[in-house]
Write a protein that holds these residues in place. Structure first.
Motif, PDB file in Angstrom:
ATOM      1  N   MET A   1       0.941  -1.228  -0.039  1.00 32.00           N
ATOM      2  CA  MET A   1      -0.027   0.002  -0.039  1.00 32.00           C
ATOM      3  C   MET A   1       0.927   1.187   0.075  1.00 32.00           C
ATOM      4  SD  MET A   1      -2.747   1.248   2.624  1.00 32.00           S
ATOM      5  CE  MET A   1      -4.429   1.093   1.896  1.00 32.00           C
ATOM      6  N   LYS A   2       0.484   1.954  -0.673  1.00 28.37           N
ATOM      7  CA  LYS A   2       1.182   3.498  -0.864  1.00 28.37           C
ATOM      8  C   LYS A   2       1.005   4.307   0.649  1.00 28.37           C
ATOM      9  CE  LYS A   2       0.462   4.649  -5.626  1.00 28.37           C
ATOM     10  NZ  LYS A   2      -0.216   5.300  -6.559  1.00 28.37           N
ATOM     11  N   GLU A   3       1.987   4.780   1.162  1.00 27.22           N
ATOM     12  CA  GLU A   3       2.133   5.767   1.995  1.00 27.22           C
ATOM     13  C   GLU A   3       1.162   7.075   1.726  1.00 27.22           C
ATOM     14  OE1 GLU A   3       4.994   8.752   4.524  1.00 27.22           O
ATOM     15  OE2 GLU A   3       5.982   7.442   2.930  1.00 27.22           O
ATOM     16  N   GLN A   4       0.409   7.124   2.832  1.00 26.02           N
ATOM     17  CA  GLN A   4      -0.762   8.235   2.760  1.00 26.02           C
ATOM     18  C   GLN A   4      -0.321   9.247   3.731  1.00 26.02           C
ATOM     19  OE1 GLN A   4      -4.592   6.141   2.861  1.00 26.02           O
ATOM     20  NE2 GLN A   4      -4.281   5.185   0.891  1.00 26.02           N
ATOM     21  N   ARG A   5      -1.128  10.429   3.454  1.00 26.11           N
ATOM     22  CA  ARG A   5      -1.236  11.568   4.536  1.00 26.11           C
ATOM     23  C   ARG A   5      -2.401  11.826   4.484  1.00 26.11           C
ATOM     24  NH1 ARG A   5       3.700  11.022   5.122  1.00 26.11           N
ATOM     25  NH2 ARG A   5       5.229  12.083   4.061  1.00 26.11           N
ATOM     26  N   GLN A   6      -3.006  12.552   5.502  1.00 25.55           N
ATOM     27  CA  GLN A   6      -4.247  12.929   5.872  1.00 25.55           C
ATOM     28  C   GLN A   6      -4.071  14.417   5.789  1.00 25.55           C
ATOM     29  OE1 GLN A   6      -5.815  11.623   9.711  1.00 25.55           O
ATOM     30  NE2 GLN A   6      -7.556  13.045   9.436  1.00 25.55           N
ATOM     31  N   LEU A   7      -5.351  14.991   5.155  1.00 25.17           N
ATOM     32  CA  LEU A   7      -5.428  16.511   4.929  1.00 25.17           C
ATOM     33  C   LEU A   7      -6.656  16.649   5.656  1.00 25.17           C
ATOM     34  CD1 LEU A   7      -5.181  18.983   3.191  1.00 25.17           C
ATOM     35  CD2 LEU A   7      -6.534  17.984   1.405  1.00 25.17           C
ATOM     36  N   ASN A   8      -6.592  17.835   6.435  1.00 29.24           N
ATOM     37  CA  ASN A   8      -7.691  18.208   7.241  1.00 29.24           C
ATOM     38  C   ASN A   8      -8.039  19.815   6.926  1.00 29.24           C
ATOM     39  OD1 ASN A   8      -8.121  16.014   8.876  1.00 29.24           O
ATOM     40  ND2 ASN A   8      -6.226  16.780  10.298  1.00 29.24           N
ATOM     41  N   ILE A   9      -9.127  20.160   6.254  1.00 28.13           N
ATOM     42  CA  ILE A   9      -9.406  21.277   5.887  1.00 28.13           C
ATOM     43  C   ILE A   9     -10.748  21.971   6.654  1.00 28.13           C
ATOM     44  CG2 ILE A   9      -8.679  21.246   3.636  1.00 28.13           C
ATOM     45  CD1 ILE A   9     -11.282  20.876   2.639  1.00 28.13           C
ATOM     46  N   ARG A  10     -10.824  23.107   6.901  1.00 29.13           N
ATOM     47  CA  ARG A  10     -12.031  23.826   7.682  1.00 29.13           C
ATOM     48  C   ARG A  10     -12.978  24.517   6.483  1.00 29.13           C
ATOM     49  NH1 ARG A  10     -11.643  23.674  13.253  1.00 29.13           N
ATOM     50  NH2 ARG A  10      -9.652  23.284  14.004  1.00 29.13           N
ATOM     51  N   VAL A  11     -14.203  23.984   6.404  1.00 29.74           N
ATOM     52  CA  VAL A  11     -15.282  24.774   5.618  1.00 29.74           C
ATOM     53  C   VAL A  11     -16.360  25.163   6.507  1.00 29.74           C
ATOM     54  CG1 VAL A  11     -14.260  23.877   3.500  1.00 29.74           C
ATOM     55  CG2 VAL A  11     -16.131  22.976   4.709  1.00 29.74           C
ATOM     56  N   ASP A  12     -16.813  26.026   6.052  1.00 31.90           N
ATOM     57  CA  ASP A  12     -18.370  26.325   6.698  1.00 31.90           C
ATOM     58  C   ASP A  12     -19.139  25.265   6.930  1.00 31.90           C
ATOM     59  OD1 ASP A  12     -18.748  27.707   4.252  1.00 31.90           O
ATOM     60  OD2 ASP A  12     -20.783  27.902   5.024  1.00 31.90           O
ATOM     61  N   ALA A  13     -20.165  24.964   7.652  1.00 36.91           N
ATOM     62  CA  ALA A  13     -20.936  24.080   7.715  1.00 36.91           C
ATOM     63  C   ALA A  13     -21.911  23.916   6.481  1.00 36.91           C
ATOM     64  CB  ALA A  13     -21.888  23.948   9.144  1.00 36.91           C
ATOM     65  N   GLY A  30     -18.454   9.624  -2.227  1.00 35.18           N
ATOM     66  CA  GLY A  30     -18.169  10.640  -1.004  1.00 35.18           C
ATOM     67  C   GLY A  30     -17.368  11.811  -1.398  1.00 35.18           C
ATOM     68  N   LEU A  31     -17.441  12.943  -0.382  1.00 29.01           N
ATOM     69  CA  LEU A  31     -16.876  14.189  -0.656  1.00 29.01           C
ATOM     70  C   LEU A  31     -15.237  13.986  -0.754  1.00 29.01           C
ATOM     71  CD1 LEU A  31     -17.033  17.007  -1.014  1.00 29.01           C
ATOM     72  CD2 LEU A  31     -17.343  17.313   1.766  1.00 29.01           C
ATOM     73  N   SER A  32     -14.809  12.803   0.109  1.00 27.22           N
ATOM     74  CA  SER A  32     -13.331  12.609   0.007  1.00 27.22           C
ATOM     75  C   SER A  32     -12.787  12.391  -1.310  1.00 27.22           C
ATOM     76  CB  SER A  32     -13.060  11.434   0.812  1.00 27.22           C
ATOM     77  OG  SER A  32     -11.660  10.944   0.771  1.00 27.22           O
ATOM     78  N   SER A  33     -13.535  11.535  -2.156  1.00 31.03           N
ATOM     79  CA  SER A  33     -13.230  11.119  -3.487  1.00 31.03           C
ATOM     80  C   SER A  33     -13.465  12.207  -4.329  1.00 31.03           C
ATOM     81  CB  SER A  33     -14.338   9.958  -4.022  1.00 31.03           C
ATOM     82  OG  SER A  33     -14.357   8.774  -3.335  1.00 31.03           O
ATOM     83  N   LEU A  34     -14.267  13.249  -4.215  1.00 32.79           N
ATOM     84  CA  LEU A  34     -14.065  14.346  -5.143  1.00 32.79           C
ATOM     85  C   LEU A  34     -13.052  15.218  -5.025  1.00 32.79           C
ATOM     86  CD1 LEU A  34     -15.964  15.897  -7.198  1.00 32.79           C
ATOM     87  CD2 LEU A  34     -16.933  17.118  -5.299  1.00 32.79           C
ATOM     88  N   ILE A  35     -12.541  15.041  -3.580  1.00 34.13           N
ATOM     89  CA  ILE A  35     -11.407  16.285  -3.343  1.00 34.13           C
ATOM     90  C   ILE A  35     -10.307  15.566  -4.006  1.00 34.13           C
ATOM     91  CG2 ILE A  35     -10.076  16.846  -1.300  1.00 34.13           C
ATOM     92  CD1 ILE A  35     -12.832  17.229   0.216  1.00 34.13           C
TER      93      ILE A  35
END
Length: 99
Positions: A1-13, A30-35
């Motif tokens: 499996m490739k090394e992965q990183r996590q991305l946290n972003i803040r957006v208004d609700a 899912g929103l994750s796939s789109l990003i």
């Protein structure tokens, strides 16, 4: 499996809810796939944003969206042929679907 990183972003609700609802209602993803698709297109394309400038990539993305819309309306566990999400993640590679 490739090394992965996590991305946290803040957006208004409201934006988060609207984006999540559109991803689910229109495309069944899912929103994750789109990003991930946005990020891959950003690093592999000339421009900034989500305009896919190359015709073959635009065609691949359009076919994938049509497939997702069709699958969203179907009942049952069958899968359709055509572009897969992994093909969109590979936008910058030589692995492209034949026309």
């Amino acid at each position: 499996m490739k090394e992965q990183r996590q991305l946290n972003i803040r957006v208004d609700a409201q934006l988060y809810d609207m984006a999540q609802r559109k991803c689910d209602d229109k495309f069944g993803i899912g929103l994750s796939s789109l990003i991930k698709v946005f990020l891959k297109s950003f690093v592999t394309q000339k421009g900034v944003g989500f305009y896919i400038g190359d015709d073959d990539l635009c065609d691949l993305f359009a076919k994938w969206l049509m497939k997702k819309r069709f699958e969203k309306g179907k009942k049952g566990g069958s899968h359709d042929y055509g572009p897969y999400l992994k093909d969109l993640y590979d936008l910058g590679s030589a692995k492209r679907l034949p026309r």
